[in-house]
Design a protein around this motif. Sequence first.
Motif, short mmCIF file in Angstrom:
data_model
loop_
_atom_site.label_atom_id
_atom_site.label_comp_id
_atom_site.label_asym_id
_atom_site.label_seq_id
_atom_site.Cartn_x
_atom_site.Cartn_y
_atom_site.Cartn_z
N GLU A 133 43.91 -20.88 80.15
CA GLU A 133 44.03 -20.45 81.54
C GLU A 133 43.36 -21.46 82.46
N SER A 134 43.92 -21.59 83.65
CA SER A 134 43.37 -22.50 84.64
C SER A 134 42.06 -21.95 85.19
N GLU A 135 41.11 -22.84 85.40
CA GLU A 135 39.84 -22.46 86.01
C GLU A 135 39.79 -22.90 87.47
N VAL A 136 40.91 -23.47 87.95
CA VAL A 136 41.00 -23.92 89.34
C VAL A 136 42.33 -23.48 89.93
N SER A 137 42.40 -23.45 91.27
CA SER A 137 43.65 -23.20 91.97
C SER A 137 44.12 -24.51 92.56
N GLY A 138 45.43 -24.67 92.65
CA GLY A 138 45.99 -25.89 93.23
C GLY A 138 47.40 -26.12 92.76
N LYS A 139 47.82 -27.38 92.81
CA LYS A 139 49.18 -27.76 92.43
C LYS A 139 49.11 -28.77 91.28
N ILE A 140 49.91 -28.54 90.25
CA ILE A 140 49.97 -29.47 89.11
C ILE A 140 50.55 -30.79 89.61
N VAL A 141 49.78 -31.89 89.42
CA VAL A 141 50.21 -33.20 89.86
C VAL A 141 50.77 -34.01 88.69
N LYS A 142 50.15 -33.82 87.50
CA LYS A 142 50.57 -34.61 86.35
C LYS A 142 50.25 -33.87 85.06
N VAL A 143 51.17 -33.93 84.10
CA VAL A 143 50.92 -33.41 82.76
C VAL A 143 50.55 -34.62 81.91
N LEU A 144 49.36 -34.61 81.32
CA LEU A 144 48.82 -35.78 80.63
C LEU A 144 49.09 -35.81 79.13
N VAL A 145 49.66 -34.72 78.57
CA VAL A 145 49.89 -34.63 77.13
C VAL A 145 51.34 -34.26 76.87
N ASP A 146 51.94 -34.88 75.86
CA ASP A 146 53.31 -34.53 75.46
C ASP A 146 53.32 -33.20 74.73
N ASP A 147 54.43 -32.47 74.86
CA ASP A 147 54.59 -31.20 74.17
C ASP A 147 54.53 -31.42 72.66
N SER A 148 53.94 -30.48 71.96
CA SER A 148 53.81 -30.48 70.49
C SER A 148 52.95 -31.62 69.96
N SER A 149 52.02 -32.14 70.77
CA SER A 149 51.15 -33.19 70.26
C SER A 149 49.74 -32.66 70.03
N ILE A 186 47.48 -23.67 73.00
CA ILE A 186 47.01 -24.61 71.97
C ILE A 186 46.90 -23.84 70.66
N GLU A 187 47.62 -24.34 69.66
CA GLU A 187 47.60 -23.71 68.34
C GLU A 187 46.46 -24.32 67.54
N ALA A 188 45.59 -23.46 67.04
CA ALA A 188 44.49 -23.91 66.19
C ALA A 188 44.39 -22.93 65.02
N THR A 213 47.12 -28.08 68.50
CA THR A 213 48.41 -28.63 68.91
C THR A 213 48.79 -28.04 70.26
N PHE A 214 49.08 -28.91 71.22
CA PHE A 214 49.39 -28.55 72.60
C PHE A 214 50.86 -28.16 72.73
N TYR A 215 51.11 -27.01 73.34
CA TYR A 215 52.48 -26.57 73.62
C TYR A 215 52.58 -26.18 75.10
N ARG A 216 53.61 -26.65 75.77
CA ARG A 216 53.82 -26.33 77.18
C ARG A 216 54.56 -25.01 77.36
N LYS A 217 55.21 -24.52 76.29
CA LYS A 217 56.02 -23.30 76.36
C LYS A 217 55.46 -22.22 75.45
N PRO A 218 55.66 -20.93 75.80
CA PRO A 218 55.21 -19.85 74.92
C PRO A 218 56.02 -19.78 73.63
N SER A 219 57.29 -20.22 73.69
CA SER A 219 58.15 -20.33 72.51
C SER A 219 59.25 -21.34 72.83
N PRO A 220 59.93 -21.88 71.82
CA PRO A 220 60.91 -22.94 72.06
C PRO A 220 62.05 -22.56 73.01
N ASP A 221 62.41 -21.28 73.05
CA ASP A 221 63.54 -20.86 73.90
C ASP A 221 63.13 -20.39 75.29
N LYS A 222 61.86 -20.52 75.64
CA LYS A 222 61.37 -20.07 76.94
C LYS A 222 61.00 -21.27 77.80
#
Length: 157
Positions: free
Chosen positions: A127-143, A117-119, A89-98
Motif C-alpha cells: 500500500e502507498s504511504e503517500v498521496s500523489g500521482k505515479i510518475v514512473k514505474v521503476l521495476v518490470d512486472d514479474s521481476s 510482492i510474492e514472498a 517477486t514484484f507484480y503490477r496486477k492482482p492476477s494475469p487477467d486483471k
Amino acid sequence: MDIKEIQNLIKFVAKSGASEVKLEMEDIKITIKTGSEKTETTIVQAAPMAAMPQAAAPTVSHATEATAPVKVESDDSKYITVKSPIIGTFYRKPSPDKPSFVEVGTDINVGDTVCVIEAMKLFNEIESEVSGKIVKVLVDDSSPVEFDQPLFLVDPS
C-alpha cells in the motif's frame, strides 16, 4: 539451517540495531557483527573431521533507512520513492487477467494498493504511504525485488 534462514537472520539483526549476535547449535555456529556501514557474518560448520573450516558469508548492506518513502537525491528530487518493504517477486496486477493496480499518471492516496510482492508463496499487497500521482514505474512486472528497492516515483503535488 538453510541459506534463506540465515539471510532472514542477517536482515533481522540489521533491523534490530544490535551490534553483535552469536548463535550456536549442535552443528553450526553463526556470529553476526554489524557496523555503521555494513553487516558481516561468519558461519562455521562442524566437519566430520577434526578440522573446522571457516566460510565467510557475503557482506550485506546494513539497512539504516526505514521502509517509508524517502526523497530521491537526483534531478527527480521533487518526487517521493515508494520502496519495497520485503524481498520477493514484484507484480503490477492482482492476477494475469486483471488490469494493473497503477499506471503512470494514476492518482493514488495513502492506503491504496500499488502492487503485490510474492514472498514464500504469499502475495503481499503493498500500500502507498503517500498521496500523489505515479510518475514512473521503476521495476518490470514479474521481476525479483530486494528489501528497500525503489518501486515507484510519486509526485506529491
